[in-house]
Design a protein around this motif. Structure first.
Motif, PDB file in Angstrom:
ATOM      1  N   LEU A  10       0.858  -1.444  -0.125  1.00  0.00           N
ATOM      2  CA  LEU A  10       0.246   0.028  -0.012  1.00  0.00           C
ATOM      3  C   LEU A  10       0.934   1.380  -0.061  1.00  0.00           C
ATOM      4  CD1 LEU A  10      -2.619  -1.229   2.649  1.00  0.00           C
ATOM      5  CD2 LEU A  10      -2.825  -1.370  -0.021  1.00  0.00           C
ATOM      6  N   GLU A  54      -7.357  -5.534   2.416  1.00  0.00           N
ATOM      7  CA  GLU A  54      -8.666  -5.736   3.425  1.00  0.00           C
ATOM      8  C   GLU A  54      -9.256  -7.161   3.384  1.00  0.00           C
ATOM      9  OE1 GLU A  54     -12.982  -3.771   4.443  1.00  0.00           O
ATOM     10  OE2 GLU A  54     -11.814  -2.940   2.727  1.00  0.00           O
ATOM     11  N   SER A 110      -7.064  -0.434  -1.110  1.00  0.00           N
ATOM     12  CA  SER A 110      -6.572  -1.297  -0.122  1.00  0.00           C
ATOM     13  C   SER A 110      -7.671  -2.578  -0.162  1.00  0.00           C
ATOM     14  CB  SER A 110      -6.654  -0.711   1.206  1.00  0.00           C
ATOM     15  OG  SER A 110      -8.001  -0.200   1.450  1.00  0.00           O
ATOM     16  N   LEU A 142      -4.830   0.535   6.939  1.00  0.00           N
ATOM     17  CA  LEU A 142      -5.844   0.336   5.901  1.00  0.00           C
ATOM     18  C   LEU A 142      -6.708   1.829   5.701  1.00  0.00           C
ATOM     19  CD1 LEU A 142      -7.200  -3.267   6.318  1.00  0.00           C
ATOM     20  CD2 LEU A 142      -5.260  -2.318   4.643  1.00  0.00           C
ATOM     21  N   SER A 153      -4.199   4.602   4.030  1.00  0.00           N
ATOM     22  CA  SER A 153      -3.634   4.471   2.642  1.00  0.00           C
ATOM     23  C   SER A 153      -4.494   5.238   1.515  1.00  0.00           C
ATOM     24  CB  SER A 153      -3.576   2.968   2.374  1.00  0.00           C
ATOM     25  OG  SER A 153      -3.213   2.574   1.022  1.00  0.00           O
TER      26      SER A 153
END
Length: 309
Positions: free
Chosen positions: A166, A196, A192, A185, A188
């Motif tokens: 990422l 995820e 993602s 997450l 980012s």
């Protein structure tokens, strides 16, 4: 990128828990005391198990490994958390963040599986007592421990391989007190969704498979114990499981809330508060639960200190 700054961040700022200047010293002292007590308690359990022949059996072999695991588990998180409680510079490098995340996920996943192994050990001891020495041999116990660590390392490596891809552009603040998956997450600036999905699937596997093994083991144990004719025998059988079951409930319930949900359900305040439970409170309570509720450990502790005096 939707107009975001393409300059990649080299460090993150861990926001932690906002406190006033008056409360900073109190927070620092509390966290330091809790960390030292947690490490001391777990090292004490390891010492007691190693120095007492009465505890040289699979149940305490696994307990010693759990204590060893939790010493490293809290050491990955709490020292940085303690320093940040007083420091104005709460930065952590990108490499340091990924390293902390890797080892933290490794230890968490290893503990999930180790708790399931401990439940299986109780199942064999109570439901198959005559075959227990044959099944739970020293070699097999060592293989189970190696398997726990291997699963933890592999799971962590897969998760980090997705997280490390990422990009983090113009946002360098993590609304947490350590580098965890969900906050990374959320900040980012790249897509993602794959990371995820991988995190969600692996989290469910690592949590639900051991949890199912724990539940199945204790269902079998319950039916076996209920067949014991004497109430004293039933009470003794249940007492050998109560400590482990308490630890399982504490650890699984808090981490399940945090990791078994997608990013969209993530709430900073709730996750930070629950994270304190399984990174600070539960590791502190685990040794106390095993010592206070386990007669053999208490007797071994007295013998250890009496001999040393």
């Amino acid at each position: 990128m939707g107009g975001k700054n393409e300059t990649k961040v080299m460090y993150f700022i861990l926001l932690g828990f906002p406190t006033t200047a008056e409360l900073q010293l109190l927070l620092f002292s509390t966290l330091l005391l809790v960390y030292l007590l947690t490490v001391l308690e777990n090292l004490l359990i390891i010492l007691i198990i190693r120095n007492n022949r009465s505890l040289q059996n699979p149940m305490y072999f696994f307990l010693g490994n759990l204590s060893f695991l939790e010493v490293w588990y809290v050491t990955v998180i709490e020292p940085k958390m303690i320093v940040d409680a007083l420091s104005h510079d709460k930065r952590i490098s990108l490499q340091g963040c990924m390293t902390q995340l890797y080892f933290f996920v490794t230890f968490v996943c290893t503990e999930y599986i180790l708790l399931a192994v401990m439940a299986y050990n109780r199942f064999v001891a109570i439901c198959k007592p005559l075959r227990y020495p044959l099944i739970m041999s020293h070699r097999f116990c060592a293989q189970l421990i190696a398997g726990c660590w291997m699963c933890g390392l592999i799971t962590s490596s897969i998760k980090l391989s997705f997280i490390a891809r990422l990009s983090y552009c113009d946002v360098d603040k993590i609304n947490h007190y350590f580098c965890d998956i969900s906050p990374l997450l959320n900040i980012s600036c790249s897509d993602s969704s794959l990371a995820e999905l991988a995190d969600f699937i692996l989290a469910l596997m690592v949590i639900m498979v051991p949890l199912c093994a724990v539940v199945a083991s204790y269902i079998c144990i319950m039916f076996t114990v209920l067949k014991i004719p004497s109430s004293q025998g039933r009470q003794k059988a249940f007492s050998t499981c109560s400590s482990h079951l308490t630890v399982v409930i504490l650890f699984y319930s808090t981490t399940l809330f945090t990791y078994a949900h997608p990013k969209l359900m993530y709430t900073y305040r709730a996750n930070k508060l629950v994270s304190v439970l399984y990174t600070v409170v539960v590791p502190l309570l685990n040794p106390l639960i095993y010592c206070l509720r386990n007669k053999e450990v208490r007797l071994a502790m007295r013998k250890t200190f009496t001999c040393r005096r």
